[in-house]
Write a protein that holds these residues in place. Sequence first.
Motif, PDB file in Angstrom:
ATOM      1  N   GLY B  59      25.400 -12.121  19.475  1.00  0.00           N
ATOM      2  CA  GLY B  59      25.536 -13.338  18.443  1.00  0.00           C
ATOM      3  C   GLY B  59      23.661 -13.619  18.778  1.00  0.00           C
ATOM      4  O   GLY B  59      23.798 -15.411  18.661  1.00  0.00           O
ATOM      5  N   LEU B  75      33.880 -10.789  14.355  1.00  0.00           N
ATOM      6  CA  LEU B  75      32.970 -11.493  13.807  1.00  0.00           C
ATOM      7  C   LEU B  75      32.351 -12.327  12.389  1.00  0.00           C
ATOM      8  O   LEU B  75      31.479 -11.316  12.238  1.00  0.00           O
ATOM      9  N   ARG B  78      28.404 -17.174  13.592  1.00  0.00           N
ATOM     10  CA  ARG B  78      28.681 -18.481  14.209  1.00  0.00           C
ATOM     11  C   ARG B  78      29.575 -18.103  14.812  1.00  0.00           C
ATOM     12  O   ARG B  78      30.579 -17.986  14.630  1.00  0.00           O
ATOM     13  N   ARG B  79      29.415 -17.923  16.205  1.00  0.00           N
ATOM     14  CA  ARG B  79      30.143 -18.063  17.749  1.00  0.00           C
ATOM     15  C   ARG B  79      30.710 -18.776  18.186  1.00  0.00           C
ATOM     16  O   ARG B  79      30.636 -19.786  17.996  1.00  0.00           O
ATOM     17  N   ASP B  80      32.553 -18.702  18.355  1.00  0.00           N
ATOM     18  CA  ASP B  80      33.029 -19.924  19.034  1.00  0.00           C
ATOM     19  C   ASP B  80      32.933 -19.751  20.533  1.00  0.00           C
ATOM     20  O   ASP B  80      31.891 -18.616  21.153  1.00  0.00           O
ATOM     21  N   PHE B  83      34.925 -16.859  22.185  1.00  0.00           N
ATOM     22  CA  PHE B  83      33.865 -15.830  21.953  1.00  0.00           C
ATOM     23  C   PHE B  83      32.834 -15.741  23.634  1.00  0.00           C
ATOM     24  O   PHE B  83      32.424 -14.480  24.282  1.00  0.00           O
TER      25      PHE B  83
END
Lengths: 282, 254
Positions: B59, B75, B78-80, B83
Amino acid sequence: MSNGNLVEIRDLRVDFPNPSGFTPAVRGVSFSLGREKLGIVGESGSGKSVTGRALMRLLPEAARVRAGALRFDGIDIQAASERQMRSLRGGRIGLIMQDPKYSLNPVMTVGAQIAEAWRAHNKGGKREARDAALALLEQVRIRDPARVLDSYPHEVSGGMGQRVMIAMMLAPNPDLLIADEPTSALDASVQAEILKLIEDLVSARGMGLMLISHDLPLVGRFCDRVVVMYAGQVMEELPARDLHRAQHAYTRGLLDCMPSLGQKRARLPTLSRDPAWLEPRA
Amino acid sequence: MSAAFPAGNPMIEAAHLNVHFGSNHVVRDIAFRVAAGETYGLVGESGSGKSTVLRTIAGLIPGWDGTLRVAGEQLGHRRDRAFFRRVQMVFQDPYGSLHPRQTVDRILAEPLEVHGIPEAEARIARALEEVALPRAARFRYPHQLSGGQRQRVAIARALIADPSVLLLDEPTSALDVSVQAEVLNLLAELRQARQLTCILVSHNLAVIGHLCGRLAVMQGGRIVEELTEAQLRAGQASHPHTRDLIALSHALEG
Protein backbone atom coordinates in the motif's frame (compact mmCIF):
# COMPACT_ATOMS: atom_id res chain seq x y z
CA MET A 1 62.39 1.81 -3.09
CA SER A 2 63.92 -0.85 -0.89
CA ASN A 3 62.54 -4.25 -1.81
CA GLY A 4 60.21 -3.50 -4.69
CA ASN A 5 57.18 -3.21 -2.43
CA LEU A 6 54.69 -0.45 -3.10
CA VAL A 7 53.23 -0.61 0.37
CA GLU A 8 54.84 -1.77 3.56
CA ILE A 9 52.84 -1.92 6.77
CA ARG A 10 54.43 -3.29 9.95
CA ASP A 11 52.68 -3.47 13.31
CA LEU A 12 50.05 -0.84 12.51
CA ARG A 13 47.92 0.17 15.49
CA VAL A 14 44.98 2.57 15.33
CA ASP A 15 42.92 3.60 18.38
CA PHE A 16 39.86 5.85 18.48
CA PRO A 17 39.11 7.94 21.56
CA ASN A 18 36.07 7.11 23.67
CA PRO A 19 34.82 8.83 26.83
CA SER A 20 37.00 6.63 29.05
CA GLY A 21 40.16 6.21 26.97
CA PHE A 22 40.83 4.55 23.63
CA THR A 23 39.09 1.82 21.63
CA PRO A 24 41.51 -0.20 19.52
CA ALA A 25 40.39 -0.55 15.87
CA VAL A 26 43.56 -1.97 14.35
CA ARG A 27 45.84 -4.04 16.60
CA GLY A 28 49.20 -4.78 15.05
CA VAL A 29 48.57 -5.37 11.36
CA SER A 30 51.48 -6.16 9.06
CA PHE A 31 51.55 -6.88 5.34
CA SER A 32 53.20 -5.68 2.18
CA LEU A 33 51.89 -5.09 -1.30
CA GLY A 34 53.68 -5.02 -4.63
CA ARG A 35 52.21 -4.39 -8.05
CA GLU A 36 49.63 -7.09 -7.45
CA LYS A 37 46.03 -7.53 -6.36
CA LEU A 38 45.69 -7.90 -2.63
CA GLY A 39 42.32 -8.54 -0.98
CA ILE A 40 41.58 -7.48 2.59
CA VAL A 41 38.57 -9.32 3.95
CA GLY A 42 36.65 -9.16 7.19
CA GLU A 43 33.32 -8.24 8.75
CA SER A 44 32.24 -4.71 9.60
CA GLY A 45 34.41 -3.46 12.42
CA SER A 46 37.35 -5.73 11.62
CA GLY A 47 39.56 -2.73 10.87
CA LYS A 48 39.97 -3.34 7.13
CA SER A 49 38.80 0.11 6.01
CA VAL A 50 40.69 1.87 8.80
CA THR A 51 43.88 0.14 7.60
CA GLY A 52 43.32 1.52 4.09
CA ARG A 53 42.56 5.00 5.40
CA ALA A 54 45.65 4.98 7.65
CA LEU A 55 47.78 4.47 4.56
CA MET A 56 46.31 7.64 3.04
CA ARG A 57 46.37 9.44 6.41
CA LEU A 58 42.67 10.05 6.05
CA LEU A 59 41.69 9.18 9.62
CA PRO A 60 40.18 11.78 11.95
CA GLU A 61 42.76 13.80 13.84
CA ALA A 62 41.61 12.38 17.15
CA ALA A 63 42.61 8.86 16.06
CA ARG A 64 45.89 7.60 17.48
CA VAL A 65 47.99 5.93 14.76
CA ARG A 66 51.22 4.09 15.54
CA ALA A 67 53.25 1.78 13.32
CA GLY A 68 56.65 0.12 13.15
CA ALA A 69 56.55 1.01 9.47
CA LEU A 70 53.90 2.65 7.30
CA ARG A 71 55.43 3.27 3.92
CA PHE A 72 54.21 3.93 0.40
CA ASP A 73 56.92 3.55 -2.24
CA GLY A 74 59.57 4.25 0.37
CA ILE A 75 57.82 7.39 1.68
CA ASP A 76 57.24 7.33 5.44
CA ILE A 77 53.53 8.19 5.72
CA GLN A 78 53.82 9.03 9.43
CA ALA A 79 56.55 11.61 8.81
CA ALA A 80 55.37 12.99 5.45
CA SER A 81 54.39 16.65 5.21
CA GLU A 82 50.80 17.60 4.45
CA ARG A 83 52.03 18.82 1.05
CA GLN A 84 53.53 15.41 0.27
CA MET A 85 50.33 13.72 1.39
CA ARG A 86 48.28 15.88 -0.98
CA SER A 87 50.28 14.63 -3.93
CA LEU A 88 49.74 11.06 -2.78
CA ARG A 89 46.02 11.26 -2.05
CA GLY A 90 44.07 11.10 -5.27
CA GLY A 91 47.44 11.41 -7.04
CA ARG A 92 49.64 8.36 -6.65
CA ILE A 93 47.05 6.60 -4.50
CA GLY A 94 43.46 6.49 -5.74
CA LEU A 95 40.53 5.61 -3.47
CA ILE A 96 37.27 4.15 -4.76
CA MET A 97 34.51 4.10 -2.19
CA GLN A 98 31.38 2.04 -1.83
CA ASP A 99 28.55 4.23 -2.95
CA PRO A 100 28.93 6.61 -5.89
CA LYS A 101 25.67 8.27 -4.82
CA TYR A 102 27.44 9.75 -1.82
CA SER A 103 30.98 10.17 -3.11
CA LEU A 104 30.25 12.24 -6.22
CA ASN A 105 29.40 15.93 -5.96
CA PRO A 106 25.65 16.14 -6.72
CA VAL A 107 25.74 19.69 -8.11
CA MET A 108 28.67 19.30 -10.52
CA THR A 109 28.58 17.51 -13.87
CA VAL A 110 30.47 14.27 -14.15
CA GLY A 111 32.82 15.78 -16.73
CA ALA A 112 33.65 18.78 -14.54
CA GLN A 113 34.49 16.48 -11.61
CA ILE A 114 36.81 14.28 -13.64
CA ALA A 115 38.43 17.37 -15.20
CA GLU A 116 38.96 18.83 -11.74
CA ALA A 117 40.71 15.64 -10.59
CA TRP A 118 42.85 15.69 -13.72
CA ARG A 119 43.85 19.35 -13.32
CA ALA A 120 44.72 18.85 -9.65
CA HIS A 121 47.54 16.54 -10.67
CA ASN A 122 48.38 17.46 -14.29
CA LYS A 123 49.40 20.68 -15.99
CA GLY A 124 46.93 21.79 -18.60
CA GLY A 125 44.03 24.07 -19.42
CA LYS A 126 40.29 23.59 -19.36
CA ARG A 127 40.12 22.23 -22.88
CA GLU A 128 42.80 19.65 -22.27
CA ALA A 129 41.16 18.61 -19.00
CA ARG A 130 37.85 18.12 -20.79
CA ASP A 131 39.48 16.03 -23.50
CA ALA A 132 41.25 13.99 -20.82
CA ALA A 133 37.92 13.44 -19.03
CA LEU A 134 36.35 12.21 -22.26
CA ALA A 135 39.24 9.82 -22.88
CA LEU A 136 38.99 8.51 -19.31
CA LEU A 137 35.25 7.86 -19.66
CA GLU A 138 36.06 5.85 -22.78
CA GLN A 139 38.64 3.88 -20.86
CA VAL A 140 36.10 2.87 -18.22
CA ARG A 141 33.93 1.63 -21.12
CA ILE A 142 31.10 4.10 -20.99
CA ARG A 143 29.29 3.75 -24.29
CA ASP A 144 28.25 7.34 -24.85
CA PRO A 145 31.02 9.32 -23.12
CA ALA A 146 30.12 12.70 -24.62
CA ARG A 147 26.60 12.50 -23.19
CA VAL A 148 27.73 11.25 -19.77
CA LEU A 149 30.33 14.02 -19.58
CA ASP A 150 27.58 16.63 -19.30
CA SER A 151 25.27 14.68 -16.98
CA TYR A 152 24.86 15.14 -13.25
CA PRO A 153 25.42 12.20 -10.88
CA HIS A 154 21.67 11.68 -10.28
CA GLU A 155 21.20 11.15 -14.02
CA VAL A 156 23.46 8.10 -14.17
CA SER A 157 22.90 4.58 -12.78
CA GLY A 158 24.83 3.08 -9.87
CA GLY A 159 27.14 1.08 -12.11
CA MET A 160 27.77 4.11 -14.32
CA GLY A 161 28.45 6.25 -11.23
CA GLN A 162 31.06 3.75 -10.08
CA ARG A 163 32.70 3.87 -13.54
CA VAL A 164 32.84 7.65 -13.21
CA MET A 165 34.51 7.30 -9.79
CA ILE A 166 37.07 4.96 -11.30
CA ALA A 167 37.71 7.35 -14.21
CA MET A 168 38.30 10.15 -11.73
CA MET A 169 40.78 8.06 -9.75
CA LEU A 170 42.64 7.09 -12.92
CA ALA A 171 43.05 10.71 -14.03
CA PRO A 172 46.39 11.32 -12.26
CA ASN A 173 47.78 7.89 -13.27
CA PRO A 174 48.06 6.38 -9.77
CA ASP A 175 50.44 3.61 -8.71
CA LEU A 176 48.04 2.18 -6.19
CA LEU A 177 44.27 1.86 -6.19
CA ILE A 178 42.49 1.29 -2.89
CA ALA A 179 38.97 0.03 -3.59
CA ASP A 180 36.83 -0.04 -0.45
CA GLU A 181 33.76 -2.22 -1.13
CA PRO A 182 33.59 -0.89 -4.70
CA THR A 183 30.70 -3.10 -5.77
CA SER A 184 28.64 -3.75 -2.63
CA ALA A 185 25.98 -1.24 -3.67
CA LEU A 186 25.61 -2.77 -7.15
CA ASP A 187 23.68 -5.62 -8.80
CA ALA A 188 25.45 -8.93 -9.27
CA SER A 189 25.80 -8.51 -13.04
CA VAL A 190 27.08 -4.92 -12.77
CA GLN A 191 29.38 -6.06 -9.96
CA ALA A 192 31.05 -8.55 -12.30
CA GLU A 193 31.51 -5.89 -15.01
CA ILE A 194 33.04 -3.33 -12.63
CA LEU A 195 35.45 -5.88 -11.16
CA LYS A 196 36.49 -6.98 -14.65
CA LEU A 197 37.09 -3.32 -15.51
CA ILE A 198 39.23 -2.75 -12.41
CA GLU A 199 41.16 -5.94 -13.11
CA ASP A 200 41.87 -4.96 -16.73
CA LEU A 201 42.95 -1.43 -15.80
CA VAL A 202 45.16 -2.64 -12.96
CA SER A 203 47.01 -5.13 -15.14
CA ALA A 204 47.20 -2.81 -18.19
CA ARG A 205 48.67 0.03 -16.12
CA GLY A 206 50.76 -2.15 -13.80
CA MET A 207 49.17 -0.70 -10.67
CA GLY A 208 48.88 -2.24 -7.25
CA LEU A 209 45.37 -2.90 -5.97
CA MET A 210 44.09 -3.15 -2.43
CA LEU A 211 40.54 -4.53 -2.58
CA ILE A 212 38.72 -4.17 0.72
CA SER A 213 35.56 -6.26 0.97
CA HIS A 214 33.43 -8.41 3.26
CA ASP A 215 32.74 -10.82 0.38
CA LEU A 216 35.31 -13.59 0.71
CA PRO A 217 34.47 -15.63 -2.44
CA LEU A 218 34.48 -12.46 -4.54
CA VAL A 219 37.89 -11.41 -3.26
CA GLY A 220 39.18 -14.95 -3.68
CA ARG A 221 38.17 -15.06 -7.32
CA PHE A 222 39.57 -11.68 -8.12
CA CYS A 223 42.80 -11.15 -6.15
CA ASP A 224 46.24 -12.78 -6.05
CA ARG A 225 46.53 -12.78 -2.29
CA VAL A 226 44.06 -12.46 0.57
CA VAL A 227 44.54 -11.03 4.07
CA VAL A 228 41.76 -12.07 6.46
CA MET A 229 41.08 -9.66 9.34
CA TYR A 230 39.10 -10.06 12.54
CA ALA A 231 38.79 -7.56 15.40
CA GLY A 232 41.71 -5.46 14.20
CA GLN A 233 44.16 -8.30 13.62
CA VAL A 234 45.26 -10.40 10.66
CA MET A 235 44.00 -13.94 11.22
CA GLU A 236 45.47 -15.44 8.10
CA GLU A 237 47.22 -14.48 4.88
CA LEU A 238 47.09 -16.85 1.93
CA PRO A 239 47.19 -17.06 -1.88
CA ALA A 240 43.67 -16.55 -3.24
CA ARG A 241 43.69 -19.84 -5.12
CA ASP A 242 44.17 -21.70 -1.79
CA LEU A 243 41.17 -20.02 -0.19
CA HIS A 244 39.10 -23.19 -0.20
CA ARG A 245 41.95 -24.82 1.76
CA ALA A 246 41.99 -22.03 4.36
CA GLN A 247 43.20 -23.19 7.78
CA HIS A 248 41.81 -20.61 10.15
CA ALA A 249 38.42 -21.38 11.70
CA TYR A 250 37.29 -17.78 11.13
CA THR A 251 38.05 -17.92 7.40
CA ARG A 252 36.35 -21.32 7.16
CA GLY A 253 33.34 -19.99 9.07
CA LEU A 254 32.96 -16.99 6.74
CA LEU A 255 33.05 -19.24 3.69
CA ASP A 256 30.64 -21.74 5.18
CA CYS A 257 27.88 -19.38 6.35
CA MET A 258 26.89 -18.24 2.85
CA PRO A 259 23.80 -19.80 1.31
CA SER A 260 24.66 -21.72 -1.82
CA LEU A 261 22.69 -22.25 -4.99
CA GLY A 262 24.30 -25.62 -5.58
CA GLN A 263 23.72 -27.09 -2.15
CA LYS A 264 20.51 -27.14 -0.11
CA ARG A 265 20.80 -26.73 3.64
CA ALA A 266 17.92 -26.39 6.09
CA ARG A 267 19.93 -24.18 8.45
CA LEU A 268 22.98 -22.11 7.71
CA PRO A 269 25.94 -22.71 9.97
CA THR A 270 26.59 -19.56 11.99
CA LEU A 271 29.96 -18.33 13.02
CA SER A 272 30.89 -19.33 16.55
CA ARG A 273 33.42 -16.75 17.60
CA ASP A 274 36.32 -18.23 19.49
CA PRO A 275 37.54 -15.83 22.23
CA ALA A 276 41.06 -16.98 21.34
CA TRP A 277 40.78 -15.03 18.06
CA LEU A 278 40.76 -11.83 20.12
CA GLU A 279 44.02 -12.53 21.91
CA PRO A 280 47.00 -10.52 20.71
CA ARG A 281 48.90 -12.39 18.04
CA ALA A 282 52.63 -12.55 17.72
CA MET B 1 9.14 -23.21 -17.47
CA SER B 2 6.40 -22.87 -14.90
CA ALA B 3 5.99 -23.85 -11.29
CA ALA B 4 2.71 -25.43 -10.23
CA PHE B 5 0.73 -23.51 -7.65
CA PRO B 6 0.04 -25.60 -4.52
CA ALA B 7 -3.59 -26.67 -4.07
CA GLY B 8 -5.96 -24.52 -1.99
CA ASN B 9 -6.93 -20.86 -1.86
CA PRO B 10 -4.09 -18.40 -2.34
CA MET B 11 -3.16 -16.06 0.52
CA ILE B 12 -1.83 -13.44 -1.89
CA GLU B 13 -2.97 -13.05 -5.46
CA ALA B 14 -2.01 -10.53 -8.13
CA ALA B 15 -3.58 -10.38 -11.60
CA HIS B 16 -3.05 -7.91 -14.46
CA LEU B 17 -1.08 -5.73 -12.06
CA ASN B 18 0.32 -2.56 -13.64
CA VAL B 19 2.22 0.25 -11.93
CA HIS B 20 2.98 3.64 -13.46
CA PHE B 21 5.33 6.31 -12.14
CA GLY B 22 4.20 9.27 -14.20
CA SER B 23 4.79 8.23 -17.81
CA ASN B 24 7.03 5.35 -16.74
CA HIS B 25 5.37 1.95 -16.94
CA VAL B 26 7.40 0.06 -14.29
CA VAL B 27 5.30 -3.07 -13.64
CA ARG B 28 3.67 -4.57 -16.71
CA ASP B 29 0.67 -6.85 -16.44
CA ILE B 30 2.05 -9.32 -13.94
CA ALA B 31 0.20 -12.15 -12.18
CA PHE B 32 1.17 -14.58 -9.44
CA ARG B 33 -0.35 -16.47 -6.52
CA VAL B 34 1.15 -17.32 -3.14
CA ALA B 35 -0.37 -20.09 -0.99
CA ALA B 36 -0.84 -19.73 2.77
CA GLY B 37 2.38 -20.63 4.55
CA GLU B 38 4.43 -20.42 1.36
CA THR B 39 7.48 -18.21 0.80
CA TYR B 40 7.56 -16.80 -2.72
CA GLY B 41 10.63 -15.17 -4.22
CA LEU B 42 10.89 -12.21 -6.59
CA VAL B 43 14.29 -11.86 -8.26
CA GLY B 44 15.68 -9.49 -10.84
CA GLU B 45 18.16 -6.69 -11.26
CA SER B 46 17.74 -3.11 -10.05
CA GLY B 47 14.96 -1.48 -12.00
CA SER B 48 13.23 -4.77 -12.85
CA GLY B 49 10.24 -3.75 -10.74
CA LYS B 50 10.52 -6.39 -8.00
CA SER B 51 10.56 -3.97 -5.07
CA THR B 52 7.77 -1.94 -6.65
CA VAL B 53 5.53 -5.03 -6.68
CA LEU B 54 6.19 -5.54 -2.98
CA ARG B 55 5.58 -1.89 -2.12
CA THR B 56 2.37 -1.88 -4.13
CA ILE B 57 1.05 -4.83 -2.13
CA ALA B 58 2.05 -3.04 1.08
CA GLY B 59 0.00 0.00 0.00
CA LEU B 60 2.99 2.32 -0.35
CA ILE B 61 2.43 3.10 -4.04
CA PRO B 62 -0.74 4.79 -5.27
CA GLY B 63 -0.49 4.58 -9.08
CA TRP B 64 -1.50 0.98 -9.81
CA ASP B 65 -4.30 -0.88 -11.51
CA GLY B 66 -5.31 -4.52 -11.80
CA THR B 67 -6.36 -6.94 -9.09
CA LEU B 68 -4.67 -7.58 -5.75
CA ARG B 69 -6.11 -9.95 -3.16
CA VAL B 70 -4.87 -10.85 0.30
CA ALA B 71 -6.68 -13.67 2.15
CA GLY B 72 -9.42 -13.54 -0.48
CA GLU B 73 -10.19 -9.86 0.10
CA GLN B 74 -9.77 -7.50 -2.81
CA LEU B 75 -7.46 -4.59 -2.04
CA GLY B 76 -8.40 -1.02 -2.85
CA HIS B 77 -6.08 1.94 -3.15
CA ARG B 78 -6.67 2.86 0.47
CA ARG B 79 -5.92 0.17 3.01
CA ASP B 80 -7.72 -0.09 6.32
CA ARG B 81 -6.21 -0.75 9.71
CA ALA B 82 -7.07 -4.46 9.54
CA PHE B 83 -4.92 -4.74 6.42
CA PHE B 84 -1.88 -3.30 8.15
CA ARG B 85 -2.37 -5.66 11.05
CA ARG B 86 -2.38 -8.60 8.64
CA VAL B 87 0.42 -7.47 6.29
CA GLN B 88 3.79 -6.17 7.48
CA MET B 89 7.04 -5.32 5.75
CA VAL B 90 10.77 -5.47 6.52
CA PHE B 91 12.96 -3.08 4.54
CA GLN B 92 16.48 -3.45 3.20
CA ASP B 93 18.37 -0.89 5.18
CA PRO B 94 18.05 -1.17 8.96
CA TYR B 95 19.96 2.11 9.18
CA GLY B 96 17.21 3.98 7.35
CA SER B 97 14.06 2.16 8.42
CA LEU B 98 14.13 2.72 12.20
CA HIS B 99 13.29 6.07 13.81
CA PRO B 100 16.66 7.44 14.96
CA ARG B 101 15.23 9.33 17.97
CA GLN B 102 13.04 6.53 19.31
CA THR B 103 14.23 3.76 21.60
CA VAL B 104 13.63 0.14 20.60
CA ASP B 105 10.90 0.08 23.27
CA ARG B 106 9.10 3.03 21.64
CA ILE B 107 9.55 1.56 18.14
CA LEU B 108 7.93 -1.71 19.24
CA ALA B 109 5.17 -0.01 21.27
CA GLU B 110 3.87 2.01 18.32
CA PRO B 111 2.24 -0.80 16.31
CA LEU B 112 0.58 -2.01 19.52
CA GLU B 113 -0.89 1.44 20.17
CA VAL B 114 -2.02 1.85 16.56
CA HIS B 115 -3.87 -1.46 16.62
CA GLY B 116 -5.09 -1.16 20.21
CA ILE B 117 -3.36 -4.34 21.30
CA PRO B 118 -3.22 -4.72 25.10
CA GLU B 119 -0.41 -6.02 27.32
CA ALA B 120 2.29 -4.03 25.56
CA GLU B 121 4.80 -4.73 28.32
CA ALA B 122 4.68 -8.52 27.98
CA ARG B 123 4.45 -8.43 24.20
CA ILE B 124 7.54 -6.27 23.78
CA ALA B 125 9.55 -8.50 26.10
CA ARG B 126 8.39 -11.56 24.17
CA ALA B 127 9.08 -9.96 20.77
CA LEU B 128 12.67 -9.16 21.78
CA GLU B 129 13.15 -12.69 23.04
CA GLU B 130 11.74 -14.12 19.82
CA VAL B 131 14.32 -12.32 17.67
CA ALA B 132 17.07 -13.17 20.19
CA LEU B 133 17.86 -9.61 21.23
CA PRO B 134 19.26 -9.08 24.73
CA ARG B 135 16.92 -7.41 27.24
CA ALA B 136 19.33 -4.51 27.51
CA ALA B 137 18.60 -3.62 23.87
CA ARG B 138 15.08 -2.53 24.80
CA PHE B 139 16.03 0.96 25.94
CA ARG B 140 18.74 1.59 23.38
CA TYR B 141 18.52 3.85 20.34
CA PRO B 142 19.08 2.38 16.85
CA HIS B 143 22.52 4.00 16.49
CA GLN B 144 23.67 2.08 19.57
CA LEU B 145 22.96 -1.26 17.86
CA SER B 146 24.85 -3.17 15.17
CA GLY B 147 23.37 -3.67 11.69
CA GLY B 148 22.27 -7.22 12.49
CA GLN B 149 20.64 -6.13 15.76
CA ARG B 150 18.80 -3.34 13.95
CA GLN B 151 17.44 -5.77 11.39
CA ARG B 152 16.25 -7.95 14.29
CA VAL B 153 14.42 -4.90 15.69
CA ALA B 154 12.82 -4.31 12.26
CA ILE B 155 11.66 -7.94 12.18
CA ALA B 156 10.35 -7.72 15.75
CA ARG B 157 8.42 -4.56 14.85
CA ALA B 158 6.91 -6.24 11.80
CA LEU B 159 5.83 -9.29 13.81
CA ILE B 160 4.63 -7.68 17.03
CA ALA B 161 1.04 -7.15 15.83
CA ASP B 162 0.80 -10.82 14.75
CA PRO B 163 0.57 -10.41 10.96
CA SER B 164 -0.08 -13.40 8.71
CA VAL B 165 1.82 -11.96 5.73
CA LEU B 166 5.41 -10.73 5.83
CA LEU B 167 6.87 -8.76 2.90
CA LEU B 168 10.68 -8.84 2.88
CA ASP B 169 12.58 -6.38 0.68
CA GLU B 170 16.26 -7.45 0.47
CA PRO B 171 16.31 -8.06 4.24
CA THR B 172 19.96 -9.18 4.36
CA SER B 173 21.70 -7.27 1.55
CA ALA B 174 23.07 -4.61 3.89
CA LEU B 175 24.52 -7.15 6.33
CA ASP B 176 27.79 -9.06 6.68
CA VAL B 177 27.59 -12.66 5.42
CA SER B 178 27.99 -13.94 8.99
CA VAL B 179 25.07 -11.80 10.17
CA GLN B 180 23.08 -12.65 7.04
CA ALA B 181 23.24 -16.34 8.04
CA GLU B 182 21.83 -15.52 11.49
CA VAL B 183 18.99 -13.39 10.09
CA LEU B 184 18.09 -16.00 7.43
CA ASN B 185 17.96 -18.70 10.12
CA LEU B 186 15.77 -16.44 12.28
CA LEU B 187 13.36 -15.78 9.39
CA ALA B 188 13.15 -19.53 8.66
CA GLU B 189 12.32 -20.28 12.32
CA LEU B 190 9.74 -17.53 12.69
CA ARG B 191 7.94 -18.38 9.49
CA GLN B 192 7.69 -22.00 10.65
CA ALA B 193 6.56 -21.11 14.19
CA ARG B 194 3.97 -18.54 13.08
CA GLN B 195 2.86 -20.11 9.80
CA LEU B 196 3.69 -16.90 7.94
CA THR B 197 3.12 -16.33 4.24
CA CYS B 198 6.10 -14.41 2.86
CA ILE B 199 7.23 -12.68 -0.31
CA LEU B 200 10.99 -12.25 -0.43
CA VAL B 201 12.56 -9.78 -2.86
CA SER B 202 16.27 -10.21 -3.52
CA HIS B 203 18.85 -10.00 -6.27
CA ASN B 204 20.75 -12.87 -4.62
CA LEU B 205 19.59 -16.21 -6.06
CA ALA B 206 21.30 -18.20 -3.29
CA VAL B 207 19.32 -16.31 -0.64
CA ILE B 208 16.08 -16.82 -2.61
CA GLY B 209 16.81 -20.53 -3.03
CA HIS B 210 17.48 -20.85 0.67
CA LEU B 211 14.08 -19.54 1.79
CA CYS B 212 11.65 -19.85 -1.14
CA GLY B 213 9.77 -22.81 -2.53
CA ARG B 214 8.82 -20.97 -5.72
CA LEU B 215 10.01 -17.79 -7.34
CA ALA B 216 9.36 -15.42 -10.21
CA VAL B 217 12.11 -13.82 -12.30
CA MET B 218 11.44 -10.22 -13.31
CA GLN B 219 12.94 -8.15 -16.10
CA GLY B 220 11.80 -4.77 -17.37
CA GLY B 221 8.65 -4.83 -15.22
CA ARG B 222 7.49 -8.25 -16.43
CA ILE B 223 7.63 -11.70 -14.90
CA VAL B 224 9.60 -13.61 -17.51
CA GLU B 225 9.56 -16.97 -15.75
CA GLU B 226 8.33 -18.80 -12.68
CA LEU B 227 10.43 -21.62 -11.16
CA THR B 228 10.43 -24.00 -8.21
CA GLU B 229 13.40 -24.10 -5.87
CA ALA B 230 14.39 -27.50 -7.33
CA GLN B 231 14.30 -26.11 -10.88
CA LEU B 232 16.36 -23.12 -9.76
CA ARG B 233 19.00 -25.34 -8.15
CA ALA B 234 19.09 -27.70 -11.14
CA GLY B 235 19.38 -24.77 -13.52
CA GLN B 236 16.22 -25.83 -15.38
CA ALA B 237 15.29 -22.42 -16.72
CA SER B 238 14.04 -21.67 -20.20
CA HIS B 239 14.25 -17.88 -20.34
CA PRO B 240 17.69 -16.54 -21.36
CA HIS B 241 17.62 -13.86 -18.63
CA THR B 242 17.01 -16.48 -15.93
CA ARG B 243 19.82 -18.61 -17.34
CA ASP B 244 22.16 -15.62 -17.25
CA LEU B 245 21.27 -14.90 -13.63
CA ILE B 246 21.77 -18.55 -12.63
CA ALA B 247 25.10 -18.81 -14.47
CA LEU B 248 26.30 -15.60 -12.83
CA SER B 249 25.25 -16.80 -9.40
CA HIS B 250 27.18 -20.05 -9.84
CA ALA B 251 30.21 -18.12 -11.07
CA LEU B 252 30.08 -15.83 -8.01
CA GLU B 253 30.01 -18.82 -5.68
CA GLY B 254 33.23 -19.92 -7.38
